[in-house]
Motif scaffolding. Structure first.
Motif, PDB file in Angstrom:
ATOM      1  N   PRO A 198      22.427 -28.508  29.971  1.00 40.77           N
ATOM      2  CA  PRO A 198      21.557 -28.287  31.133  1.00 40.77           C
ATOM      3  C   PRO A 198      20.368 -27.390  30.777  1.00 40.77           C
ATOM      4  N   VAL A 199      19.229 -27.695  31.344  1.00 36.90           N
ATOM      5  CA  VAL A 199      17.999 -26.903  31.267  1.00 36.90           C
ATOM      6  C   VAL A 199      17.356 -26.926  29.870  1.00 36.90           C
ATOM      7  N   ILE A 200      18.105 -26.510  28.843  1.00 32.08           N
ATOM      8  CA  ILE A 200      17.499 -26.355  27.517  1.00 32.08           C
ATOM      9  C   ILE A 200      17.713 -27.567  26.620  1.00 32.08           C
ATOM     10  N   GLY A 201      18.483 -28.543  27.069  1.00 26.39           N
ATOM     11  CA  GLY A 201      18.832 -29.673  26.216  1.00 26.39           C
ATOM     12  C   GLY A 201      17.637 -30.422  25.672  1.00 26.39           C
ATOM     13  N   GLU A 202      16.598 -30.601  26.487  1.00 19.41           N
ATOM     14  CA  GLU A 202      15.430 -31.361  26.042  1.00 19.41           C
ATOM     15  C   GLU A 202      14.691 -30.688  24.891  1.00 19.41           C
ATOM     16  N   TYR A 203      14.915 -29.389  24.712  1.00 21.72           N
ATOM     17  CA  TYR A 203      14.261 -28.665  23.618  1.00 21.72           C
ATOM     18  C   TYR A 203      15.131 -28.622  22.358  1.00 21.72           C
ATOM     19  N   LEU A 204      16.320 -29.183  22.439  1.00 18.29           N
ATOM     20  CA  LEU A 204      17.257 -29.110  21.326  1.00 18.29           C
ATOM     21  C   LEU A 204      17.546 -30.475  20.710  1.00 18.29           C
ATOM     22  N   VAL A 205      16.614 -31.398  20.904  1.00 13.76           N
ATOM     23  CA  VAL A 205      16.763 -32.723  20.307  1.00 13.76           C
ATOM     24  C   VAL A 205      16.353 -32.626  18.837  1.00 13.76           C
ATOM     25  N   LEU A 206      17.306 -32.852  17.949  1.00 14.95           N
ATOM     26  CA  LEU A 206      17.075 -32.713  16.515  1.00 14.95           C
ATOM     27  C   LEU A 206      17.158 -34.065  15.826  1.00 14.95           C
ATOM     28  N   ASP A 207      16.423 -34.194  14.735  1.00 17.22           N
ATOM     29  CA  ASP A 207      16.614 -35.337  13.861  1.00 17.22           C
ATOM     30  C   ASP A 207      18.072 -35.360  13.409  1.00 17.22           C
ATOM     31  N   ARG A 208      18.651 -36.538  13.308  1.00 21.47           N
ATOM     32  CA  ARG A 208      20.090 -36.621  13.024  1.00 21.47           C
ATOM     33  C   ARG A 208      20.449 -36.013  11.673  1.00 21.47           C
ATOM     34  N   PHE A 209      19.592 -36.193  10.698  1.00 19.35           N
ATOM     35  CA  PHE A 209      19.876 -35.579   9.401  1.00 19.35           C
ATOM     36  C   PHE A 209      19.816 -34.060   9.511  1.00 19.35           C
ATOM     37  N   VAL A 210      18.832 -33.552  10.227  1.00 20.73           N
ATOM     38  CA  VAL A 210      18.708 -32.103  10.413  1.00 20.73           C
ATOM     39  C   VAL A 210      19.910 -31.560  11.159  1.00 20.73           C
ATOM     40  N   ALA A 211      20.327 -32.266  12.211  1.00 20.05           N
ATOM     41  CA  ALA A 211      21.489 -31.831  12.984  1.00 20.05           C
ATOM     42  C   ALA A 211      22.744 -31.824  12.111  1.00 20.05           C
ATOM     43  N   ALA A 212      22.907 -32.860  11.290  1.00 16.69           N
ATOM     44  CA  ALA A 212      24.063 -32.922  10.399  1.00 16.69           C
ATOM     45  C   ALA A 212      24.021 -31.793   9.379  1.00 16.69           C
TER      46      ALA A 212
END
Length: 219
Positions: free
Chosen positions: A80-94
């Protein structure tokens, strides 16, 4: 199997292996210093901070790495609220998940290494008039590294194999291209070739750590 077919399927797998190697180096280079920093925090006299570090280690070691990858890839964006700012490239997230997960394991390895050092070493350093910084850098840390090196070696080899988890978040890596070839050509040879590539990578790592062990007189 003809040589033409061998090179046809091996080429893409070697390209995928570049992603595998990149993830390995990113994770190992970041997780080792982070793990050591967490070890120091765990030993901190400020109890709330030490408790948080221990809680981090417990969570990261107590939950599957795959779950952590899925959380960073698909869980963060729906917060909620901050999720849209935490979208990461999948490789970066991994890579982030790998770094945090292995940092927790390395933190425990380094903690064990420090606990294995006799308290007399600290007392001897005080007698010699060494301060805390010089005691750690000249006496304690070299011994800790020698003690922890075999366990670090094992974790590094495990990390190479764990990179195959990238397949679960649709990052094209070695296993992805092997599975694609198997589905397309109805042959297990791509899996065999992928296995050989993994074995070569782990062999190189094993030899590297053997050299380090000889250098620090583990034989």
């Amino acid at each position: 199997m003809s040589m033409d077919y061998f090179w046809e399927i091996t080429g893409p797998m070697l390209e995928g292996a570049k992603t595998t190697v990149l993830l390995f180096f990113l994770a190992i280079v970041t997780s080792i210093p982070l793990g050591f920093a967490i070890t120091l925090v765990v030993r901190s006299r400020f109890k709330p901070l030490a408790w948080l570090a221990n809680a981090f280690i417990y969570v990261m070691r107590g939950t599957p790495l795959l779950l952590q990858m899925l959380f960073f890839c698909f869980g963060l964006p729906v917060l909620p609220v901050i999720g849209e700012y935490l979208v990461l490239d999948r490789f970066v997230a991994a890579a982030l998940a790998f770094t945090l997960n292995y940092a927790a394991y390395f933190a425990e390895i380094f903690r064990g290494g420090l606990l294995a050092i006799d308290k007399g070493q600290y007392e001897a350093a005080q007698v010699l008039g060494l301060g805390r910084f010089h005691t750690m850098t000249r006496i304690i840390l070299p011994q800790m590294f020698r003690i922890a090196l075999p366990a670090v070696s094992n974790e590094a080899i495990t990390l190479v194999k764990d990179t195959a988890l990238l397949y679960a978040v649709a990052v094209p890596e070695l296993l992805h291209f092997a599975k694609t070839a198997v589905n397309r050509d109805f042959t297990i040879m791509p899996f065999v070739i992928a296995g050989v590539i993994y074995l070569v990578m782990t062999l190189i790592l094993t030899l590297f750590f053997k050299i380090l062990e000889r250098k620090f007189k583990f034989d």
